[in-house]
Structure formats: structure tokens, C-alpha cells
Design a protein around this motif. Sequence first.
Motif, PDB file in Angstrom:
ATOM      1  N   PHE A 233       0.830  -1.203   0.000  1.00 52.93           N
ATOM      2  CA  PHE A 233       0.000   0.000   0.000  1.00 52.93           C
ATOM      3  C   PHE A 233       0.869   1.259   0.000  1.00 52.93           C
ATOM      4  O   PHE A 233       0.623   2.210  -0.755  1.00 52.93           O
ATOM      5  N   LEU A 234       1.898   1.265   0.837  1.00 52.45           N
ATOM      6  CA  LEU A 234       2.798   2.411   0.919  1.00 52.45           C
ATOM      7  C   LEU A 234       3.605   2.585  -0.362  1.00 52.45           C
ATOM      8  O   LEU A 234       3.954   3.708  -0.736  1.00 52.45           O
ATOM      9  N   ARG A 235       3.898   1.483  -1.028  1.00 55.75           N
ATOM     10  CA  ARG A 235       4.644   1.560  -2.281  1.00 55.75           C
ATOM     11  C   ARG A 235       3.857   2.329  -3.340  1.00 55.75           C
ATOM     12  O   ARG A 235       4.421   3.092  -4.126  1.00 55.75           O
ATOM     13  N   VAL A 236       2.542   2.146  -3.355  1.00 55.98           N
ATOM     14  CA  VAL A 236       1.688   2.896  -4.283  1.00 55.98           C
ATOM     15  C   VAL A 236       1.775   4.382  -3.971  1.00 55.98           C
ATOM     16  O   VAL A 236       1.903   5.214  -4.876  1.00 55.98           O
ATOM     17  N   ALA A 237       1.720   4.728  -2.683  1.00 60.58           N
ATOM     18  CA  ALA A 237       1.820   6.139  -2.289  1.00 60.58           C
ATOM     19  C   ALA A 237       3.147   6.735  -2.738  1.00 60.58           C
ATOM     20  O   ALA A 237       3.207   7.883  -3.209  1.00 60.58           O
ATOM     21  N   GLU A 238       4.223   5.978  -2.611  1.00 63.19           N
ATOM     22  CA  GLU A 238       5.538   6.454  -3.051  1.00 63.19           C
ATOM     23  C   GLU A 238       5.568   6.670  -4.560  1.00 63.19           C
ATOM     24  O   GLU A 238       6.129   7.650  -5.052  1.00 63.19           O
ATOM     25  N   GLN A 239       4.962   5.767  -5.295  1.00 62.43           N
ATOM     26  CA  GLN A 239       4.982   5.845  -6.750  1.00 62.43           C
ATOM     27  C   GLN A 239       4.265   7.073  -7.281  1.00 62.43           C
ATOM     28  O   GLN A 239       4.652   7.634  -8.304  1.00 62.43           O
ATOM     29  N   VAL A 240       3.218   7.490  -6.592  1.00 63.54           N
ATOM     30  CA  VAL A 240       2.467   8.661  -7.060  1.00 63.54           C
ATOM     31  C   VAL A 240       2.873   9.935  -6.318  1.00 63.54           C
ATOM     32  O   VAL A 240       2.315  11.001  -6.558  1.00 63.54           O
ATOM     33  N   GLY A 241       3.843   9.825  -5.403  1.00 64.06           N
ATOM     34  CA  GLY A 241       4.397  11.006  -4.748  1.00 64.06           C
ATOM     35  C   GLY A 241       3.527  11.622  -3.677  1.00 64.06           C
ATOM     36  O   GLY A 241       3.602  12.831  -3.423  1.00 64.06           O
ATOM     37  N   ILE A 242       2.682  10.814  -3.025  1.00 65.87           N
ATOM     38  CA  ILE A 242       1.820  11.341  -1.963  1.00 65.87           C
ATOM     39  C   ILE A 242       2.533  11.215  -0.622  1.00 65.87           C
ATOM     40  O   ILE A 242       2.864  10.111  -0.188  1.00 65.87           O
ATOM     41  N   ASP A 243       2.769  12.336   0.048  1.00 71.35           N
ATOM     42  CA  ASP A 243       3.386  12.347   1.387  1.00 71.35           C
ATOM     43  C   ASP A 243       4.621  11.451   1.460  1.00 71.35           C
ATOM     44  O   ASP A 243       4.813  10.696   2.415  1.00 71.35           O
ATOM     45  N   ARG A 244       5.457  11.518   0.454  1.00 76.78           N
ATOM     46  CA  ARG A 244       6.606  10.608   0.370  1.00 76.78           C
ATOM     47  C   ARG A 244       7.528  10.719   1.581  1.00 76.78           C
ATOM     48  O   ARG A 244       8.055   9.716   2.062  1.00 76.78           O
ATOM     49  N   ASN A 245       7.707  11.921   2.100  1.00 79.74           N
ATOM     50  CA  ASN A 245       8.641  12.105   3.215  1.00 79.74           C
ATOM     51  C   ASN A 245       8.131  11.523   4.528  1.00 79.74           C
ATOM     52  O   ASN A 245       8.920  11.315   5.456  1.00 79.74           O
ATOM     53  N   SER A 246       6.835  11.260   4.622  1.00 79.55           N
ATOM     54  CA  SER A 246       6.285  10.742   5.884  1.00 79.55           C
ATOM     55  C   SER A 246       6.127   9.231   5.863  1.00 79.55           C
ATOM     56  O   SER A 246       5.693   8.644   6.858  1.00 79.55           O
ATOM     57  N   ILE A 247       6.469   8.581   4.756  1.00 82.12           N
ATOM     58  CA  ILE A 247       6.284   7.136   4.650  1.00 82.12           C
ATOM     59  C   ILE A 247       7.463   6.422   5.302  1.00 82.12           C
ATOM     60  O   ILE A 247       8.613   6.642   4.931  1.00 82.12           O
TER      61      ILE A 247
END
Length: 319
Positions: A233-247
Motif C-alpha cells: 500500500f505504501l509503495r503505491v503512495a511512493e509511486q504517485v508522490g503522496i506524502d513521500r517524506n512521511s512514509i
Amino acid sequence: MGSSASKAALAATTEEPMEPGPKHLADLTQYINETHMSVAHLADILSKKTGSSSWVVVFKALVTVHHLMVHGNERFIRHLAARHSLFTLHNFLDKSVGEGYAMSIFIRRYSRYLNERSLAYRQIACDITKVKRGASGVMRNMDTDRLLHTLPVIQTQLDALLSFAADPDELRNGIVRAAFRLLLKDSLRLFAAYNEGMLNLLGKYFDMRRSQCRESLELYAKFLARTAKLTRFLRVAEQVGIDRNSIPHLTQAPCSLLEALQQHLASLEEKKDFLCPCGLQHTVTLSIPYRPTGNACARRTWFAAHKPAGAEQQNTGPA
């Protein structure tokens, strides 16, 4: 003030295919945070909006409700949890437009999560995403019985959250993306509490009764599986650049930890036949470097000496 909130709620849930406007959400949050104001009328308006046949209106109403759960005063979710039923959208389907089929799937998944979030509040009498964390936090200081009650509730809520399962291409839609951002925020806070509770449970493991050990071992195995799903789930967030620094980066726990827990339970049950499923390569925040041997006292001493300090300092998102 009530009239202004009603207007903001209606403006946030129009048929325009874009996420609810930030100004309208800010106005509604301010209304919720006025502690002398009733939330029942606002909840009624948003609930009525979820009865629309338009996927846009329904989805935006759900996003608005979720935004208020996350950013509003706790009395909002307390009110929702007190309702006999919340969202009955498990059969929702908008056939009027081509996009409605795909969006209806997300609406059914999303509404299930919001229902589970409210139910969890009813079951444990708090919003687990907002509890105090750290050494003096709620999950670190629960007794065994309450942990064994609370952790399954967290697991169920996390399951519903992760079932949203959007891929990067689907997050190009502004409304889906708005929902995903809120889900991401919840996932980080929820997992932080989940992880702290699991650390607390494992710290008590060697002093538990046999039935509690068996239940705790099952909870830990489920924790491993859900951590692997959260990583995706977090990998998807990283791929689209959502809140990358908080992951956060989730470190790997060795098979020896699960084996040690099995070993202790087997000794209680006077069984010797068990295998450590070392083929499972899950990533978790718990990191134990070596398998303890000897009697229960020796294993307890080993666990205390190797309790993962790094997990306590793990970045699991904003408080």
C-alpha cells in the motif's frame, strides 16, 4: 452557524467531478471543532448525500465524512459510532456513466472502511488513530486482556483500509486521490498503534497463560501478513508522490522470532513438533536478531535484552 455548515456540506458534495473544495472542508472542520455546536444535523446531511445515485456525489460525501473524522473533533466520530447503522453501500452501483462502474467499486470498499472505523470506536471507546503514542502511550501500557481485545479490532480496521487497493493509474482521479490521501494518513497512525500494541504483547508473552500465548501467536502471525500488505500500500503512495517524506521504512524481522514464540507455546503444551515457516519473508518493524534457547525464564531474559529499540523510534507518520 448551522446554516453555514449546511451550505458548506452541500457545496462539498456537488456533482462536479472533482474532490471537495478545501475551503468547504475547512469551514466544516471549523464547525465541528466548535464544541458547543451539534454534529447530528451535519451528519444527517452527509448521510443523505450518500443516498444519491451519482457516484460523484456519494464519493465526495464519503471523503467529506472521512476528512471530518481525521481533522475534526472526536465528538464527530463518537456521534457516528452511536448510530444504529452508518453507510449501507455494499450494493452501490452507478450505471449512468461508464466511469461509474469502476468508481462504484471504490465506493463500496471505502464505505466499508468508514463503517469499520466507526465500529472500532464503538468497540474500544476511542479513535485508535489519535491515541497518544510512545513509552507513555496507550498501546504501550495496556494490560494483556485489553490488548487481546484491542489488537483484533485494529486488525479488522486495517484490513478494511487496505482493501481499498487503488493502483497508481487509478489515483489520477481527483476524488479517488483525495480518499487515498486520507487513507494513507490513517494507515500510518493505525499501524503505529498496532505496532506498539504488538511490542507490548510480545513483551508480556513469556508470562502469559497457555491460552493467551496461543492467541498472541496467532495475532503475531496476522500482524506479519498485514505488514506485508501495508508495505505494498505504501509503495503505491511512493509511486504517485503522496506524502513521500512521511512514509516509514519497515525493517525485516527474522524467522527466529516466530520460532521462539512457537517454541515457548510448544513447551507449555508439551509438544515438540513444530516448524518455523522461514519461507515467509515479511517486512516488519519488529527486529529480533537471534533465537533464544533454554527454559521460559531464559527466553524471557533474551527477549527483554533484544527488544527492538529501533521500532520504538520508527517514523510511522505524523502524530
